[in-house]
Scaffold this motif. Sequence first.
Motif, PDB file in Angstrom:
ATOM      1  N   GLU A 198       8.667  -1.802  -5.419  1.00 26.25           N
ATOM      2  CA  GLU A 198       8.398  -2.239  -4.053  1.00 26.25           C
ATOM      3  C   GLU A 198       7.618  -1.142  -3.333  1.00 26.25           C
ATOM      4  OE1 GLU A 198      12.220  -5.173  -3.296  1.00 26.25           O
ATOM      5  OE2 GLU A 198      11.793  -3.560  -1.873  1.00 26.25           O
ATOM      6  N   GLY A 199       6.847  -1.541  -2.346  1.00 24.07           N
ATOM      7  CA  GLY A 199       6.183  -0.556  -1.514  1.00 24.07           C
ATOM      8  C   GLY A 199       4.854  -0.094  -2.059  1.00 24.07           C
ATOM      9  N   ARG A 225       3.701  -0.271  -5.838  1.00 21.03           N
ATOM     10  CA  ARG A 225       3.955  -1.571  -6.465  1.00 21.03           C
ATOM     11  C   ARG A 225       2.969  -1.928  -7.578  1.00 21.03           C
ATOM     12  NH1 ARG A 225       1.151  -1.809  -2.078  1.00 21.03           N
ATOM     13  NH2 ARG A 225      -0.540  -3.298  -1.743  1.00 21.03           N
ATOM     14  N   THR A 282       5.978   5.154  -5.094  1.00 21.29           N
ATOM     15  CA  THR A 282       7.304   4.695  -4.697  1.00 21.29           C
ATOM     16  C   THR A 282       8.366   5.533  -5.399  1.00 21.29           C
ATOM     17  OG1 THR A 282       6.669   2.396  -4.219  1.00 21.29           O
ATOM     18  CG2 THR A 282       8.959   2.780  -4.836  1.00 21.29           C
ATOM     19  N   THR A 308       6.467   5.224  -0.400  1.00 20.62           N
ATOM     20  CA  THR A 308       7.666   4.457  -0.050  1.00 20.62           C
ATOM     21  C   THR A 308       8.870   5.106  -0.719  1.00 20.62           C
ATOM     22  OG1 THR A 308       6.403   2.388   0.099  1.00 20.62           O
ATOM     23  CG2 THR A 308       8.795   2.208  -0.155  1.00 20.62           C
ATOM     24  N   HIS A 354      12.980   4.307  -1.048  1.00 19.58           N
ATOM     25  CA  HIS A 354      14.001   3.326  -0.696  1.00 19.58           C
ATOM     26  C   HIS A 354      15.184   3.359  -1.658  1.00 19.58           C
ATOM     27  CE1 HIS A 354      13.310   0.116  -3.767  1.00 19.58           C
ATOM     28  NE2 HIS A 354      12.060   0.546  -3.756  1.00 19.58           N
ATOM     29  N   TYR A 363       1.744  -3.992   2.461  1.00 22.16           N
ATOM     30  CA  TYR A 363       2.396  -4.867   1.475  1.00 22.16           C
ATOM     31  C   TYR A 363       3.194  -5.925   2.217  1.00 22.16           C
ATOM     32  CZ  TYR A 363       5.595  -0.764   1.886  1.00 22.16           C
ATOM     33  OH  TYR A 363       6.336   0.309   2.314  1.00 22.16           O
ATOM     34  N   TRP A 383       9.339  -6.609   1.278  1.00 22.64           N
ATOM     35  CA  TRP A 383      10.172  -5.602   0.643  1.00 22.64           C
ATOM     36  C   TRP A 383      11.625  -5.988   0.901  1.00 22.64           C
ATOM     37  CZ3 TRP A 383       6.949  -4.884   4.752  1.00 22.64           C
ATOM     38  CH2 TRP A 383       7.504  -4.538   5.981  1.00 22.64           C
TER      39      TRP A 383
END
Length: 389
Positions: free
Chosen positions: A78-79, A82, A214, A244, A246, A353, A356
Amino acid sequence: MGNSHAHGDHRKFRNNGNVPSPDKTASAPSPSQPVPPSIYQPEHILIPNSSIHASYMATSLPYSHVDSALRALAAQAEGFGRCAIGGLHGPIYYVTTLLDDGPGSLRDGCRKKEPLWIVFEVSGTIQLGSYLNVSSYKTIDGRGQRIKLTGKGLRLKECEHVIICNLEFEGGRGPDVDGIQIKPNSKHIWIDRCSLRDYDDGLIDINRESTDITVSRCHFAQHDKTMLIGADPTHVGDRCIRVTIHHCFFDGTRQRHPRVRFGKVHLYNNYIRNWGIYAVCASVESQIYSQCNIYEAGQKKIAFKYLSEKAADKEEASSGCIRSEGDLFVIGAQAGLMTEDGEFCMFHPSEYYPTWTAEPPTDSLKQVLQHCTGWQCVPRPADHPLAAQ
């Protein structure tokens, strides 16, 4: 657990005129109330009904499907990272020795120029005598074994499409020795489910125009300068940096979760506890979008720090900017006040993006992040290269 900051509920749906404005004083959802994860949607994006229904499941982590097949990791971050595909289109390389170099070693696989999906047939510690350089289109996949790198770290230098998954990094020694060093000019990088601790410099450093990265589900512990993004105010080319971070657990690390110069950073669903100086630092021209994170203070209560520095091509010094949306500050944690020179244009992740996975910062999320970040005891999935491609 405490009070949420800026916005009480982070979930956004297509604006049909009936959606109420966020309550800036609302408390976070009670831990006793089941609160589902959701696919974050900017107002101009309408996601399929199936995704909306999925948002009413119990607390879970994103992209759990990637362990269904070996190469299912590719392009599933994600992010900003990606697009990272790693060694998707290459053969499997089997690491068969814990030696630092030679046939069957991790170093031998990482230096090869062709795409490779690197897996391990052994478990144990690899003592690195020097930085291990990783070339483009590589996946270093630690699923199915327990591999610890020590002595030095990985260096991603002028490379692209690298995935690093399910490794441990501990005990790096020497000046400028980071666990994972990403510089210069590297892009499309995904670091997932790694445990990092006790290096002489940083655990992850990203600078010198490296971007589209990410970092997810990693566990950081027993360290001072945890993650630096943008190393120097003279490196004005670092304005391109985008990262990113997370679903990570910063477990008592002292500072830099991260510290940012110039770059754009999206933080969401991380758990940062018991920092020693500050949690997140915005320095020269940085833009940090902090969303639905848990900031749990120890002795030090101020989570956000702003440091003014002068970019090499500017006449005046400036700090960066942090926007906090749906963050939870507990055990007396406070966001801290932004300096006047930090109040400039802030990016929004939806500019880069469309979706998410984020959820409210509850006790359930905290428990998941304490147990499901870092190296995981998961089997190596079977390889189905044709299905993946």
